[in-house]
Design an enzyme around this catalytic site. Structure first.
Site, PDB file in Angstrom:
ATOM      1  N   CYS A   1       8.103   0.625   9.132  1.00 54.31           N
ATOM      2  CA  CYS A   1       8.464  -0.158   7.939  1.00 54.31           C
ATOM      3  C   CYS A   1       9.216   0.762   6.985  1.00 54.31           C
ATOM      4  CB  CYS A   1       7.231  -0.807   7.303  1.00 54.31           C
ATOM      5  SG  CYS A   1       5.995   0.354   6.699  1.00 54.31           S
TER       6      CYS A   1
ATOM      7  N   ARG B   1       2.782  -2.100   5.756  1.00 59.81           N
ATOM      8  CA  ARG B   1       2.897  -2.917   6.970  1.00 59.81           C
ATOM      9  C   ARG B   1       2.735  -2.131   8.265  1.00 59.81           C
ATOM     10  NH1 ARG B   1       8.585  -5.111   5.173  1.00 59.81           N
ATOM     11  NH2 ARG B   1       8.550  -2.985   4.365  1.00 59.81           N
TER      12      ARG B   1
ATOM     13  N   ASP C   1       7.520  -7.546   2.597  1.00 59.02           N
ATOM     14  CA  ASP C   1       7.019  -6.336   1.955  1.00 59.02           C
ATOM     15  C   ASP C   1       6.005  -6.741   0.877  1.00 59.02           C
ATOM     16  OD1 ASP C   1       6.639  -4.078   0.481  1.00 59.02           O
ATOM     17  OD2 ASP C   1       8.763  -3.621   0.221  1.00 59.02           O
TER      18      ASP C   1
HETATM   19  P1  4NP Z   1       5.754  -0.701   3.387  1.00 56.72           P
HETATM   20  O1  4NP Z   1       5.695  -1.111   1.835  1.00 56.72           O
HETATM   21  O2  4NP Z   1       7.224  -0.507   3.726  1.00 56.72           O
HETATM   22  O3  4NP Z   1       5.148  -1.862   4.089  1.00 56.72           O
HETATM   23  O4  4NP Z   1       4.959   0.575   3.512  1.00 56.72           O
HETATM   24  C1  4NP Z   1       6.321  -0.421   0.818  1.00 56.72           C
HETATM   25  C2  4NP Z   1       5.731   0.710   0.298  1.00 56.72           C
HETATM   26  C3  4NP Z   1       6.326   1.380  -0.751  1.00 56.72           C
HETATM   27  C4  4NP Z   1       7.514   0.912  -1.280  1.00 56.72           C
HETATM   28  C5  4NP Z   1       8.114  -0.204  -0.749  1.00 56.72           C
HETATM   29  C6  4NP Z   1       7.517  -0.873   0.307  1.00 56.72           C
HETATM   30  N1  4NP Z   1       8.116   1.603  -2.362  1.00 56.72           N
HETATM   31  O5  4NP Z   1       9.136   1.106  -2.882  1.00 56.72           O
HETATM   32  O6  4NP Z   1       7.605   2.651  -2.807  1.00 56.72           O
END
Ligand code: 4NP
Length: 156
Positions: free
Chosen positions: A8, A14, A124
């Site tokens: 991800c 995710r 997300d």
């Molecule tokens: P992930 O979620 O891609 O599912 O781990 C996110 C975690 C952090 C951020 C964005 C999405 N961020 O912008 O810091």
């Protein structure tokens, strides 16, 4: 032995969920499969999964506490047989790093395992509320069940 990588953006919501759930299910089924996860961004490298994701997962029987975020790298194309992207942005960023057609053929949208050809994203959940994390859990739980079926059928 099959090696599967979940990817991800941050590797804190995710993909560690997909990693932790699939690891637990392959172990329960006694399958010879290695599972790992990574993020296309290095922003959260070294961090444990997001506390909200850990809470939803552990309440449902899948503790994620030992996982730590790392960034996806080109070495992952040779290390893994199948690379699942959680959304189309992750997919594009992974494909940009591919060095061969063989690399590209390893990369798939995760939800296409559950809904073939429909190109849906795992949304997300990071900037939303708790329901988003619960919805992600449901999608990932169902999709990893399907991946287990395919592994048992020798489809990877
Ligand atoms: P992930 O979620 O891609 O599912 O781990 C996110 C975690 C952090 C951020 C964005 C999405 N961020 O912008 O810091």
């Amino acid at each position: 032995m099959t090696k599967i990588l979940m990817v991800c953006l941050g590797n804190i919501c995710r993909s560690p969920l997909a990693d932790g759930i699939l690891r637990s299910k392959v172990s329960r089924e006694g399958l010879n499969v290695i599972v790992d996860s990574a993020g296309t961004s290095a922003h959260h490298t070294g961090e444990a999964p997001d506390a909200r994701m850990r809470a939803v997962a552990s309440e449902r029987g899948f503790p994620l506490d030992t996982l730590r975020a790392r960034q996806f790298s080109t070495a992952d194309f040779s290390e893994f047989d199948v690379i699942f992207a959680m959304d189309d942005s992750n997919l594009r960023n992974i494909l940009k790093l591919a060095k061969s057609e063989e690399d590209k053929r390893k990369v798939h949208l995760f939800l296409n395992e559950l809904h073939p050809g429909s190109d849906r994203n795992v949304p997300d959940p990071y900037f939303g509320g708790q329901q988003g994390f619960i919805d992600v859990f449901t999608m990932v739980d169902q999709t990893t069940d399907r991946i287990i079926e395919k592994l048992k059928n020798g489809e990877y």
